[in-house]
Design an enzyme around this catalytic site. Sequence first.
Site, PDB file in Angstrom:
ATOM      1  N   CYS A  48      -4.623 -14.330  14.830  1.00 52.54           N
ATOM      2  CA  CYS A  48      -4.432 -14.361  13.671  1.00 52.54           C
ATOM      3  C   CYS A  48      -3.341 -14.820  12.882  1.00 52.54           C
ATOM      4  O   CYS A  48      -2.306 -14.425  13.021  1.00 52.54           O
ATOM      5  CB  CYS A  48      -4.675 -12.774  12.992  1.00 52.54           C
ATOM      6  N   CYS A  51      -1.539 -12.106  10.689  1.00 55.57           N
ATOM      7  CA  CYS A  51      -0.836 -10.865  11.036  1.00 55.57           C
ATOM      8  C   CYS A  51      -0.627 -10.667  12.617  1.00 55.57           C
ATOM      9  O   CYS A  51      -0.022  -9.816  13.160  1.00 55.57           O
ATOM     10  CB  CYS A  51      -1.872  -9.681  10.808  1.00 55.57           C
ATOM     11  N   CYS A  97     -10.564 -10.442  10.199  1.00 58.83           N
ATOM     12  CA  CYS A  97      -9.521  -9.604  10.945  1.00 58.83           C
ATOM     13  C   CYS A  97      -9.433  -8.252  10.740  1.00 58.83           C
ATOM     14  O   CYS A  97      -9.177  -7.989   9.570  1.00 58.83           O
ATOM     15  CB  CYS A  97      -8.194 -10.205  10.898  1.00 58.83           C
ATOM     16  N   CYS A 100      -5.632  -7.151   9.327  1.00 60.68           N
ATOM     17  CA  CYS A 100      -5.010  -7.412   8.058  1.00 60.68           C
ATOM     18  C   CYS A 100      -6.074  -7.601   7.007  1.00 60.68           C
ATOM     19  O   CYS A 100      -5.847  -7.904   5.746  1.00 60.68           O
ATOM     20  CB  CYS A 100      -4.046  -8.544   8.268  1.00 60.68           C
ATOM     21  N   CYS A 121     -17.660 -19.211  13.754  1.00 64.09           N
ATOM     22  CA  CYS A 121     -17.082 -20.299  13.148  1.00 64.09           C
ATOM     23  C   CYS A 121     -16.162 -20.009  12.251  1.00 64.09           C
ATOM     24  O   CYS A 121     -16.174 -19.283  11.334  1.00 64.09           O
ATOM     25  CB  CYS A 121     -18.475 -21.108  12.360  1.00 64.09           C
TER      26      CYS A 121
HETATM   27 FE    FE Z   1      -4.902 -10.437  10.804  1.00 64.07          FE
END
Ligand code: FE
Length: 133
Positions: A48, A51, A97, A100, A121
């Site tokens: 990510c 984060c 995610c 975060c 995607c």
């Molecule tokens: Fe994240």
Amino acid sequence: MKDFKNKSEEEWEKELTPQQFNVLREKGTEPAFTGAYWNHKDDGMYYCAACGAKLFSSKTKFDSGTGWPSFTEPEVAEAIETREDTSHGMSRTEVVCKKCGGHLGHVFDDGPKEEGGKRYCVNSCSLDFKPLE
Ligand code: FE
């Protein structure tokens, strides 16, 4: 562990690029075929961009022809959260995610059948690639 969920939008805005902020925090979409990873084929892991959570492996990446990085499954299933998204007059499943709350993209059911049929995607700018050591 840092509490990313309580981070203010002002703090995110300072840390992310304007495009990353638009996508990750405001659920924007980068234009197809413009991101860093849609045609990226190196072996490694995608984290990510907000984060640092481990999200997708290059092993599950495939060429979907859409212009966005596409994966058949997350590397860490618990790192991903899905939510119903009915914006823009469509019924889609948003991929977020978990750590975060950042918007990553959407998951569709038109992925490779032999790999489970899913297509995650994801926006390139929501991801941060690290090559295999
Ligand atoms: Fe994240």
